[in-house]
Design a protein around this motif. Sequence first.
Motif, PDB file in Angstrom:
ATOM      1  N   LEU A  34      -1.270   5.446 -13.288  1.00 30.63           N
ATOM      2  CA  LEU A  34      -1.385   4.155 -12.632  1.00 30.63           C
ATOM      3  C   LEU A  34      -1.360   2.892 -13.405  1.00 30.63           C
ATOM      4  O   LEU A  34      -1.521   2.006 -12.868  1.00 30.63           O
ATOM      5  CB  LEU A  34      -2.510   4.102 -11.414  1.00 30.63           C
ATOM      6  CG  LEU A  34      -2.721   5.178 -10.471  1.00 30.63           C
ATOM      7  CD1 LEU A  34      -4.065   5.187  -9.894  1.00 30.63           C
ATOM      8  CD2 LEU A  34      -1.502   5.090  -9.580  1.00 30.63           C
ATOM      9  N   ASN A  37       0.015  -0.416 -12.276  1.00 24.95           N
ATOM     10  CA  ASN A  37       0.016  -0.423 -10.479  1.00 24.95           C
ATOM     11  C   ASN A  37      -0.718  -1.520 -10.046  1.00 24.95           C
ATOM     12  O   ASN A  37      -1.843  -2.039 -10.564  1.00 24.95           O
ATOM     13  CB  ASN A  37      -0.703   0.748 -10.079  1.00 24.95           C
ATOM     14  CG  ASN A  37      -0.620   1.040  -8.471  1.00 24.95           C
ATOM     15  OD1 ASN A  37      -1.433   0.253  -7.712  1.00 24.95           O
ATOM     16  ND2 ASN A  37       0.377   1.856  -8.081  1.00 24.95           N
ATOM     17  N   ALA A 132      -4.980   5.852  -0.933  1.00 22.19           N
ATOM     18  CA  ALA A 132      -3.826   6.602  -1.502  1.00 22.19           C
ATOM     19  C   ALA A 132      -2.466   5.905  -1.324  1.00 22.19           C
ATOM     20  O   ALA A 132      -1.617   5.786  -1.907  1.00 22.19           O
ATOM     21  CB  ALA A 132      -3.977   8.066  -1.396  1.00 22.19           C
ATOM     22  N   GLY A 133      -2.375   5.561   0.017  1.00 15.37           N
ATOM     23  CA  GLY A 133      -0.963   5.042   0.585  1.00 15.37           C
ATOM     24  C   GLY A 133      -0.818   3.786   0.073  1.00 15.37           C
ATOM     25  O   GLY A 133       0.324   3.449  -0.287  1.00 15.37           O
ATOM     26  N   ILE A 135      -1.873   2.437  -2.910  1.00 20.57           N
ATOM     27  CA  ILE A 135      -1.552   2.765  -4.172  1.00 20.57           C
ATOM     28  C   ILE A 135       0.082   3.172  -4.461  1.00 20.57           C
ATOM     29  O   ILE A 135       0.610   2.872  -5.327  1.00 20.57           O
ATOM     30  CB  ILE A 135      -2.527   3.763  -4.764  1.00 20.57           C
ATOM     31  CG1 ILE A 135      -4.041   3.184  -5.070  1.00 20.57           C
ATOM     32  CG2 ILE A 135      -2.199   4.335  -6.334  1.00 20.57           C
ATOM     33  CD1 ILE A 135      -5.084   4.189  -5.138  1.00 20.57           C
ATOM     34  N   SER A 136       0.409   4.365  -3.721  1.00 21.42           N
ATOM     35  CA  SER A 136       1.513   4.887  -3.970  1.00 21.42           C
ATOM     36  C   SER A 136       2.893   3.846  -3.475  1.00 21.42           C
ATOM     37  O   SER A 136       3.846   3.761  -3.985  1.00 21.42           O
ATOM     38  CB  SER A 136       1.778   6.175  -3.152  1.00 21.42           C
ATOM     39  OG  SER A 136       1.566   6.067  -1.752  1.00 21.42           O
TER      40      SER A 136
END
Length: 138
Positions: A34, A37, A132-133, A135-136
């Motif tokens: 990450l 990110n 998680a969504g 982050i991605s």
Amino acid sequence: MPITLTLTEGVIAADKAPIAVARITDAFLRHHGLAGNSIMTPNVTTHLNILPKGRTFAGGKPVDGAWIETKTPSFALASQEVQTAFFGEATDILHDLSGGTLARDRIWSNGVHAVDGTWNLDGRPLTNAALAGAISAA
């Protein structure tokens, strides 16, 4: 995702504590794939505690040392490989910044996984799946 870094005063030079924070944060992000990110980078925070000699203990006796604790969702630090790599590197960072005087056996670490849904980013509670969504998508 808070990281708490607690040091006994003097185990590393005071001007090197911010360097330790930056390098440990970078290691955490890198070991999770990450680095850079836009969601996670500003949300990996650190609380730095520097305690006076005589206020840190091991086995009930005063000891000079360092403690690293993470608080993360369950999908972070989820594999033994990532745990070993991150905490090993964090230990090396502190040992190296001490000039080798802080023994590795005086650097303790642990990770705590938070209850799903207790993360707040921008004042909004997020489940692990939502986090998680985000982050991605970044």
